[in-house]
Design an enzyme around this catalytic site. Sequence first.
Site, PDB file in Angstrom:
ATOM      1  N   HIS A 165      39.386  40.819  46.122  1.00 54.80           N
ATOM      2  CA  HIS A 165      39.674  39.724  45.180  1.00 54.80           C
ATOM      3  C   HIS A 165      40.755  40.137  44.188  1.00 54.80           C
ATOM      4  O   HIS A 165      40.437  40.541  43.069  1.00 54.80           O
ATOM      5  CB  HIS A 165      38.405  39.330  44.424  1.00 54.80           C
ATOM      6  CG  HIS A 165      37.422  38.595  45.269  1.00 54.80           C
ATOM      7  ND1 HIS A 165      37.500  37.240  45.503  1.00 54.80           N
ATOM      8  CD2 HIS A 165      36.362  39.030  45.984  1.00 54.80           C
ATOM      9  CE1 HIS A 165      36.516  36.860  46.300  1.00 54.80           C
ATOM     10  NE2 HIS A 165      35.811  37.933  46.614  1.00 54.80           N
ATOM     11  N   CYS A 203      39.402  37.084  50.719  1.00 59.47           N
ATOM     12  CA  CYS A 203      38.016  37.347  51.102  1.00 59.47           C
ATOM     13  C   CYS A 203      37.591  36.432  52.257  1.00 59.47           C
ATOM     14  O   CYS A 203      38.021  36.641  53.378  1.00 59.47           O
ATOM     15  CB  CYS A 203      37.098  37.269  49.888  1.00 59.47           C
ATOM     16  SG  CYS A 203      35.624  38.276  50.104  1.00 59.47           S
ATOM     17  N   GLU A 244      42.593  38.376  42.416  1.00 55.58           N
ATOM     18  CA  GLU A 244      42.643  37.527  41.211  1.00 55.58           C
ATOM     19  C   GLU A 244      41.893  38.146  40.034  1.00 55.58           C
ATOM     20  O   GLU A 244      42.181  37.861  38.886  1.00 55.58           O
ATOM     21  CB  GLU A 244      42.097  36.119  41.518  1.00 55.58           C
ATOM     22  CG  GLU A 244      40.591  35.999  41.725  1.00 55.58           C
ATOM     23  CD  GLU A 244      40.137  36.300  43.159  1.00 55.58           C
ATOM     24  OE1 GLU A 244      40.873  36.995  43.892  1.00 55.58           O
ATOM     25  OE2 GLU A 244      39.020  35.856  43.530  1.00 55.58           O
TER      26      GLU A 244
END
Length: 534
Positions: free
Chosen positions: A507, A381, A509
């Site tokens: 993102h 990001c 994650e």
Amino acid sequence: MAKFIFVTGGVVSSLGKGITAASIGRLLISRGLRIRMLKMDPYLNVDPGTMSPYQHGEVYVTDDGVETDLDLGHYERFTGQPTTRQSSVTSGRIYWDVLQKERRGDYLGHTIQMIPHITDEIKARIRALAEPDVDVVVAEIGGTVGDIEGLTFLEAIRQIGLEEGRDNVMYVHMTYLPYIRAAGEQKTKPSQQSVAKLREIGIVPDALVCRSERPLPEDVRRKLSLFCNVPFHAVIEELDVRNTIYEVPLVLAEQGLDEIIMVHFRLARPPARLAPWKAMVDSIVHPEGTVKIGVVGKYSELQDAYKSLHEALRHGGAAHRRSVQIVQISAEDMDSGNIPEELEQVAGILVPGGFGLRGTEGKIAAIRYARERGVPFFGICLGLQCAIVEFARDVCGLAGAHSTEMEAATPHPVVCLMAEQEKVIDLGGSMRLGAWPCVLKPGTVAFNAYGTERISERHRHRYEVNNGYRTRLEAKGLVLSGLSPDGHLVEMVEITSHPWFVAVQFHPELKSQPLAPHPLFREFIGAAIRHQGG
Ligand code: GLN
């Protein structure tokens, strides 16, 4: 008809209720049940999107684009199931909705009250999850029993117990047993009092999960059982787990919590299938080596601001049977003339998401270091946006290039708001949130990691790579490896001549799970292991 498990907490906050609720979810799944998870937060914010991550921990984003509490991240990681807009509710949201209905005249002039109007709204939210394909709804109530804000939630779950029948509703209360060193004793009084507080409201817990530093001696268990009115075998101990949070489901299963739940609900199911989970825990607990990763971000004492990121790194490590040592490097103390020693000692550098100017030059310096020295680099990001700025400045020679978020008057706005986005922001609208599809370029590192052309990842940002600079970036060797399906938005970039340099606008994650490590984290850690020489 769905059953309900309500998880409450007493004595102190930060007991790891979210992890316990998520672990219960995992145990139910391992017994073949279909579940849904719900987090109810008694605070008055309408959603956690605007809360400071340095105060409240990370903002977790769901596929359907809601900014929620980080516990939803635990739910997804432990259960492997995506959460949605329905999985999180705050008091603020409940009051907001009730007041809007009142303004619309939906209550036909009646007096609006905590009971029944607020409690009915809460019950409706809980029941909305009990769809026909759901066996059990696991709902966690945030905060601590005794908080004023939490009262309406407790009243609502008490009523559900009555309405659904006690066989169909189970209350699990989590408490803390302080150990008084001078007395050499674990104290049960705070737990007794928090259960008493619950009983005052009309809730009698069916199981007690006791967080404790030390094992519970039998007499302490007996005392808790007798005074809290919980069967002896349903007093469960949850020691501060030493190795990994993913041990918690196994710890609860060893003490039979899943069986207690089956018996309570009169469900006959085969024993828990936990072999894959055990194997995963084993790969974390018994690694074959370590790999050091530097995360260059804004830091405070609160670890939770990068919760999912740290978990995803650990998942990536587990895929190679490595433990990941995360070195937090503060971006604020760094610039290109001042690279801290810690950065020189890591095998991979990650620049995570973030907002605002603070620390940007440090992040850019770290990226330059990674690019020039061939250190594996992963930008997420804001990390991608900084990588674009660095590449534009140092490789394309665009002096003063920047993101307009950081410098509105930059001569080279390589990262900026899209025209449509600019209008939205004027209207008070906000970010690009939630899951968006992305098309990968065959043959790239990204494509090879995912093993597929079309992916879906979650976003939370306003700014985008400026398309006006695409040709200049590409001419100097930046590969645009992932684009939105219409080709308008740059979602992923990489540098082919570098051992591993990948940056993404989304993102990843948020979607990494211990049983299914995210491909980019897996590959990043793999590159770091190669970099450090195995
Ligand atoms: N601040 C940047 C943006 O809004 C990046 C956001 C992020 O990293 N989540 O686009």
